[in-house]
Design a protein around this motif. Sequence first.
Motif, PDB file in Angstrom:
ATOM      1  N   UNK A 159       0.851  -1.191   0.000  1.00  0.00           N
ATOM      2  CA  UNK A 159       0.000   0.000   0.000  1.00  0.00           C
ATOM      3  C   UNK A 159       0.886   1.239   0.000  1.00  0.00           C
ATOM      4  N   UNK A 160       0.360   2.344  -0.495  1.00  0.00           N
ATOM      5  CA  UNK A 160       1.161   3.553  -0.702  1.00  0.00           C
ATOM      6  C   UNK A 160       1.842   4.013   0.581  1.00  0.00           C
ATOM      7  N   UNK A 161       1.133   3.929   1.710  1.00  0.00           N
ATOM      8  CA  UNK A 161       1.695   4.402   2.973  1.00  0.00           C
ATOM      9  C   UNK A 161       2.891   3.579   3.422  1.00  0.00           C
ATOM     10  N   UNK A 162       2.977   2.349   2.980  1.00  0.00           N
ATOM     11  CA  UNK A 162       4.038   1.453   3.433  1.00  0.00           C
ATOM     12  C   UNK A 162       5.242   1.406   2.493  1.00  0.00           C
ATOM     13  N   UNK A 163       5.080   1.925   1.288  1.00  0.00           N
ATOM     14  CA  UNK A 163       6.155   1.793   0.310  1.00  0.00           C
ATOM     15  C   UNK A 163       7.467   2.454   0.742  1.00  0.00           C
ATOM     16  N   UNK A 164       7.460   3.627   1.374  1.00  0.00           N
ATOM     17  CA  UNK A 164       8.751   4.185   1.807  1.00  0.00           C
ATOM     18  C   UNK A 164       9.519   3.223   2.706  1.00  0.00           C
ATOM     19  N   UNK A 165       8.822   2.579   3.660  1.00  0.00           N
ATOM     20  CA  UNK A 165       9.502   1.626   4.530  1.00  0.00           C
ATOM     21  C   UNK A 165       9.990   0.418   3.740  1.00  0.00           C
ATOM     22  N   UNK A 166       9.147  -0.112   2.869  1.00  0.00           N
ATOM     23  CA  UNK A 166       9.518  -1.304   2.111  1.00  0.00           C
ATOM     24  C   UNK A 166      10.685  -1.012   1.170  1.00  0.00           C
ATOM     25  N   UNK A 167      10.686   0.156   0.545  1.00  0.00           N
ATOM     26  CA  UNK A 167      11.778   0.511  -0.354  1.00  0.00           C
ATOM     27  C   UNK A 167      13.077   0.744   0.419  1.00  0.00           C
ATOM     28  N   UNK A 168      12.968   1.313   1.618  1.00  0.00           N
ATOM     29  CA  UNK A 168      14.156   1.485   2.454  1.00  0.00           C
ATOM     30  C   UNK A 168      14.706   0.130   2.863  1.00  0.00           C
ATOM     31  N   UNK A 169      13.801  -0.798   3.162  1.00  0.00           N
ATOM     32  CA  UNK A 169      14.221  -2.145   3.527  1.00  0.00           C
ATOM     33  C   UNK A 169      14.985  -2.799   2.375  1.00  0.00           C
ATOM     34  N   UNK A 170      14.438  -2.684   1.173  1.00  0.00           N
ATOM     35  CA  UNK A 170      15.090  -3.261  -0.004  1.00  0.00           C
ATOM     36  C   UNK A 170      16.408  -2.552  -0.284  1.00  0.00           C
ATOM     37  N   UNK A 171      16.396  -1.219  -0.180  1.00  0.00           N
ATOM     38  CA  UNK A 171      17.602  -0.453  -0.460  1.00  0.00           C
ATOM     39  C   UNK A 171      18.730  -0.724   0.508  1.00  0.00           C
ATOM     40  N   UNK A 172      18.403  -1.193   1.713  1.00  0.00           N
ATOM     41  CA  UNK A 172      19.448  -1.497   2.694  1.00  0.00           C
ATOM     42  C   UNK A 172      20.214  -2.761   2.330  1.00  0.00           C
ATOM     43  N   UNK A 173      19.682  -3.535   1.386  1.00  0.00           N
ATOM     44  CA  UNK A 173      20.321  -4.803   1.035  1.00  0.00           C
ATOM     45  C   UNK A 173      21.571  -4.604   0.209  1.00  0.00           C
ATOM     46  N   UNK A 174      21.530  -3.701  -0.741  1.00  0.00           N
ATOM     47  CA  UNK A 174      22.674  -3.471  -1.630  1.00  0.00           C
ATOM     48  C   UNK A 174      22.441  -2.163  -2.380  1.00  0.00           C
TER      49      UNK A 174
END
Length: 315
Positions: free
Chosen positions: A293-308
């Motif tokens: 959902x739109x409200x959660x995407x910043x957190x999810x993208x930060x989570x993914x971005x922390x991988x590499x």
Amino acid sequence: MDALPGERPPGGTADAAPGNDRTDGRAAPAPGGGRFAEERAVAVRAAQEAGALLRAGFTGDVGVRAKGDRGDVVTDLDLMAEQLVVARIREHFPHDRIVSEEAGTLPPSGAADAADPGRTWLVDPLDGSNNVAIGLPAYGVGIALCVDGAPVVGVVHDPVTDRTWTACAGAGAYGPAGRLAGPSRPLPAAGPLLAWTQGHAVRRTDPVARALRGALEERCRRLLQLWAPLLAWAMLARGDIDGFVGYRAEGIDLPAGLLLAAEAGVEVRALDGGPFHGGAAGPDTDRSFVAGRAEDLPFLLDLVGSACPVTALTG
């Protein structure tokens, strides 16, 4: 379009609640008329027929053969379900092209001058073949119609529970209990519940896949790896999970799942946060995504971005 047998029209608070369609019947309530109502009805019936075939054959002696050298398999049930679905589509839409998981690209069977080059059906007759091969009851049937590359009809059927979810472009997504609304709850403090998928071409040693899975497993409450992505898309559209991350996903089942989620209000982005343009065609490097959902995407993208680094994520 009249409701299919066993359907009831959407409406009311209970019907609109996400994730409440576990026991309300097999057929998806019809979203009404529209340009692709007939295509939706044919796809629903074909998926449910194929589902009945798969369900009946699941407990029997399933023939299994290796498919490529990456550990994938094809079963006799894949081929029987595919033949059934293709035949139903051919019967009603002989001038359309079909791309199916096992048979590949099938040109129109009708007159060449009547064919519409912009219409392509995508058929995944058994999403979760590896699960079936080991007796794990987690598999689905997926059918999508794309017009000029964009999905306009998507159908996901779960033969195990005999439930069907559908979407038409611009007309919403529906399940047995009514319209789907995607995730609605805030992300839990313990971390999100996410699903993961990766394409068959991704090797076990792929550094990006390993980094992504590691980051997700570390920061998520649970990471589901169903090996049947259509079921994960349905769970996301129902609001049963918080998000879905894919890395170089398979193309054959992606449009049906994407349309179902998008019509349920889910947003899908590329791993770097940009617009997602992946589809059935093109390289699998275009089919890496984060959905939620739109409200959660910043957190999810930060989570993914922390991988590499983003450069690694986008290839």
